[in-house]
Design a protein around this motif. Structure first.
Motif, PDB file in Angstrom:
ATOM      1  N   ARG A 139       0.827  -1.209   0.000  1.00  0.00           N
ATOM      2  CA  ARG A 139       0.000   0.000   0.000  1.00  0.00           C
ATOM      3  C   ARG A 139       0.862   1.260   0.000  1.00  0.00           C
ATOM      4  NH1 ARG A 139      -5.357   1.713   0.999  1.00  0.00           N
ATOM      5  NH2 ARG A 139      -6.157  -0.382   0.775  1.00  0.00           N
TER       6      ARG A 139
ATOM      7  N   VAL B 256      -1.154   3.237  15.699  1.00  0.00           N
ATOM      8  CA  VAL B 256      -1.078   1.880  15.149  1.00  0.00           C
ATOM      9  C   VAL B 256      -2.323   1.086  15.555  1.00  0.00           C
ATOM     10  CG1 VAL B 256       0.210  -0.292  15.191  1.00  0.00           C
ATOM     11  CG2 VAL B 256       1.446   1.883  15.137  1.00  0.00           C
TER      12      VAL B 256
ATOM     13  N   VAL C  48       1.834  10.495   4.995  1.00  0.00           N
ATOM     14  CA  VAL C  48       0.414  10.198   4.735  1.00  0.00           C
ATOM     15  C   VAL C  48       0.256   8.739   4.292  1.00  0.00           C
ATOM     16  CG1 VAL C  48      -1.528  10.734   3.200  1.00  0.00           C
ATOM     17  CG2 VAL C  48      -0.209  12.583   4.235  1.00  0.00           C
ATOM     18  N   ALA C  49       1.149   8.294   3.402  1.00  0.00           N
ATOM     19  CA  ALA C  49       1.072   6.910   2.910  1.00  0.00           C
ATOM     20  C   ALA C  49       1.281   5.917   4.046  1.00  0.00           C
ATOM     21  CB  ALA C  49       2.104   6.683   1.808  1.00  0.00           C
TER      22      ALA C  49
ATOM     23  N   ARG D  45       0.819   6.409   7.275  1.00  0.00           N
ATOM     24  CA  ARG D  45      -0.339   6.487   8.178  1.00  0.00           C
ATOM     25  C   ARG D  45      -1.495   5.648   7.622  1.00  0.00           C
ATOM     26  NH1 ARG D  45      -4.359  10.701   8.644  1.00  0.00           N
ATOM     27  NH2 ARG D  45      -4.330  10.608   6.375  1.00  0.00           N
ATOM     28  N   ASN D  46      -1.799   5.816   6.333  1.00  0.00           N
ATOM     29  CA  ASN D  46      -2.921   5.087   5.728  1.00  0.00           C
ATOM     30  C   ASN D  46      -2.659   3.583   5.684  1.00  0.00           C
ATOM     31  OD1 ASN D  46      -4.405   7.423   5.308  1.00  0.00           O
ATOM     32  ND2 ASN D  46      -3.503   7.791   3.293  1.00  0.00           N
ATOM     33  N   ALA D  47      -1.423   3.212   5.359  1.00  0.00           N
ATOM     34  CA  ALA D  47      -1.086   1.781   5.260  1.00  0.00           C
ATOM     35  C   ALA D  47      -1.211   1.112   6.624  1.00  0.00           C
ATOM     36  CB  ALA D  47       0.328   1.620   4.708  1.00  0.00           C
TER      37      ALA D  47
ATOM     38  N   ASP E 161      -2.979   2.183   9.222  1.00  0.00           N
ATOM     39  CA  ASP E 161      -4.366   2.246   9.688  1.00  0.00           C
ATOM     40  C   ASP E 161      -5.197   1.116   9.087  1.00  0.00           C
ATOM     41  OD1 ASP E 161      -6.203   3.793  11.346  1.00  0.00           O
ATOM     42  OD2 ASP E 161      -7.260   4.234   9.490  1.00  0.00           O
ATOM     43  N   ASN E 162      -4.885   0.761   7.837  1.00  0.00           N
ATOM     44  CA  ASN E 162      -5.681  -0.266   7.165  1.00  0.00           C
ATOM     45  C   ASN E 162      -5.406  -1.669   7.689  1.00  0.00           C
ATOM     46  OD1 ASN E 162      -7.531  -1.213   5.097  1.00  0.00           O
ATOM     47  ND2 ASN E 162      -5.709  -2.099   4.134  1.00  0.00           N
TER      48      ASN E 162
ATOM     49  N   GLU F 291      -5.036  -2.764  10.784  1.00  0.00           N
ATOM     50  CA  GLU F 291      -5.672  -3.104  12.071  1.00  0.00           C
ATOM     51  C   GLU F 291      -4.731  -3.952  12.928  1.00  0.00           C
ATOM     52  OE1 GLU F 291     -10.249  -3.466  11.469  1.00  0.00           O
ATOM     53  OE2 GLU F 291      -9.317  -4.462   9.770  1.00  0.00           O
TER      54      GLU F 291
END
Lengths: 185, 330
Positions: free
Chosen positions: A47, A104, A129-130, A132-134, A136-137, A139
């Motif tokens: 991601r 996390v 940003v990348a 953080r998003n990776a 967050d996805n 879990e």
């Protein structure tokens, strides 16, 4: 209710002890955990796309050390360093250790922590940003990931380790386990 | 208080995890996009691959929630295939609707049997006549209204149209009519309406300069704040500038929309669905905001008073407003 400002600080006595302790065990444990994450969560790295080539400085501001992470899918790297050590980086993410762990675990929203100044970022914003998003996805639950390193013993070790983490988290206020509503799990 | 018509809560998801969080927190519908420039939140590490979208739709349907796929940027000349394929794939995966703005793409999607069309806020349809053209020409069933209308204007529109309306109730605000803003493209060379990101992260920089924190976009300093102030927002419209003797937010204060208290009036005005902004935010944000608004929608439907919002900490400027719904300056 979301409380961005109720983030606990790492105990000062623990930070003091860490100042004099060798960092190689942290580097070794962090590298093994990173390797494990790469195997168990390949989407975490895919991601990131082009941003996986970047060097991230993870800066827990209440600790006397910083962490350097290179999340390359083929060979992710992790190392711990003293604050006065010269390390190169593309993106820096700084905040109390509990805030970083809470991100996390899905306990905190990164934007809210940033706007409230509980979290600071520097350098390559797109890389931050990348990442953080990776994260967050995925879990992630760091306790579960750490006990997975025990191989066949993981099934035995995970429940008591998560209970202990929940207990410490309840006392300290730090989000040491993954937030889940549990409705559909 | 008597019971009222239940409003549909439409919630954002930037990742599959956020989609699951939104469903678990009580969203009636989730809107999301593919991981390319076909949607207006084209941020690094965000959005859905084709497989993730198919799985996300299946997950939502198993739990009685809808998925609305945002394909709401404007196709670049010579690249229409990227956008038309997004429409086809959303249709194939069983999306409950696609959210579109471009006339050519609406025409293309109108030819897909059984595909429900929603008009994106990016189309900036702000009066009954414009909305009726979209409804008659393409069979659009719902319109997301721009955040420039008062509650009275929304009621007037709903009296004159035969399609559903959806309005934003929480999240970031645009000073411009959506779909018509090119402000950040002057600093970055990237169009929010075609490349899918206002103030793309690749052009944003935050730097500590002494005790101050400075935000830059495309190399231009756009805001500088002190150590105790909220961090500045990275868009030109919410920057702070000096104009003559004045220094401050020339275009718009960095506040976020929170219209929870206006839910009864919006329902009275004929609105069908309430939309939460924030596909670029985390699953922690999604969970907190969706839970709060689901409770508010349920309370309204049951005829109970709506509790005061507790979401200020989650907003961009750490301050909220009812936006244009209550134009105090009129």
């Amino acid at each position: 209710m979301f409380e961005a400002r109720s983030i606990p600080q790492f105990p000062a006595v623990g930070a003091l002890a860490l100042r004099f302790a060798p960092l190689w065990p942290l580097s070794l444990a962090g590298q093994r955990l990173t390797d494990r994450l790469g195997k168990r969560h390949p989407a975490l790295f895919s991601r990131l796309g082009d941003q996986a080539d970047k060097v991230f400085l993870i800066d827990p501001t209440d600790l006397p050390c910083v962490f350097v992470m290179r999340p390359r899918p083929e060979r992710p790297q992790f190392s711990a360093h003293r604050r006065d050590e010269e390390v190169g980086w593309d993106a820096r993410i700084a905040g109390p250790l509990a805030a970083l762990i809470g991100l996390v675990h899905g306990a905190y929203d990164g934007d809210a922590l940033f706007f409230s100044r509980d979290l600071a970022i520097e350098g390559d914003t797109a890389a931050v940003v990348a990442l953080r998003n990776a994260i967050d996805n995925e879990e992630l639950d760091l306790v579960r990931e750490a006990t997975a390193l025990l191989g066949p013993l993981a099934a035995l070790a995970t429940p008591p380790a998560q209970k202990l983490a929940s207990l410490i988290g309840a006392v300290s206020g730090a989000p040491l386990t993954r937030v889940a509503t549990g409705r559909f799990e | 208080m008597t019971k009222a018509r239940k409003l549909e809560l439409v919630c954002p998801a930037g990742t599959p995890a956020a989609l699951r969080s939104a469903v678990e927190a009580g969203a009636h519908a989730i809107y999301c996009g593919f991981n390319d420039e076909t949607n207006a939140r084209n941020f690094p590490g965000l959005n859905f691959s084709r497989d993730e979208m198919a799985e996300g739709i299946a997950f939502a349907h198993r739990h009685d929630a809808k998925v609305l796929v945002a394909i709401n940027t404007f196709p670049r000349a010579g690249a229409f295939g990227l956008w038309s394929k997004a429409v086809d794939d959303a249709h194939r995966f069983g999306a409950d609707a696609v959210i579109l703005a471009d006339l050519g793409l609406l025409d293309y999607a109108a030819g897909r049997p059984g595909l429900r069309l929603h008009l994106s806020v990016q189309a900036a349809a702000a009066n009954a006549d414009a909305i009726s053209v979209y409804a008659k020409s393409f069979g659009v069933r719902r319109v997301v209204l721009p955040r420039v209308l008062t509650v009275q204007e929304i009621a007037a529109i709903n009296r004159d149209i035969d399609v559903e309306t959806e309005v934003f109730v929480f999240g970031g605000l645009c000073v411009m009519a959506e779909g018509r803003c090119a402000l950040s493209s002057y600093a970055t060379g990237k169009s929010p309406n075609m490349n899918g990101a206002c103030s793309p992260a690749s052009h944003v920089e935050y730097r500590a300069e002494g005790a101050a924190l400075v935000s830059r976009l495309g190399g231009f300093a756009i805001h500088r704040v002190g150590a105790k102030d909220p961090a500045p927002y990275p868009t030109l419209c919410k920057g702070s500038f000096r104009v003559g003797d004045y220094q401050g937010h020339v275009f718009e204060d960095p506040v976020s929309l929170d219209a929870a208290a206006l839910i009864p009036q919006l329902a009275e005005a004929g609105v069908t669905a309430l939309k939460i902004e924030g596909r670029q935010r985390s699953r922690a944000y999604t969970t907190a905001v969706v839970k709060e608004f689901r409770a508010a929608v349920d309370a309204h439907a049951a005829g109970r008073p709506i509790a005061a919002s507790a979401l200020r900490e989650l907003t961009e400027g750490q301050r909220t407003t009812a936006g244009a719904y209550r134009k105090a300056w009129r």
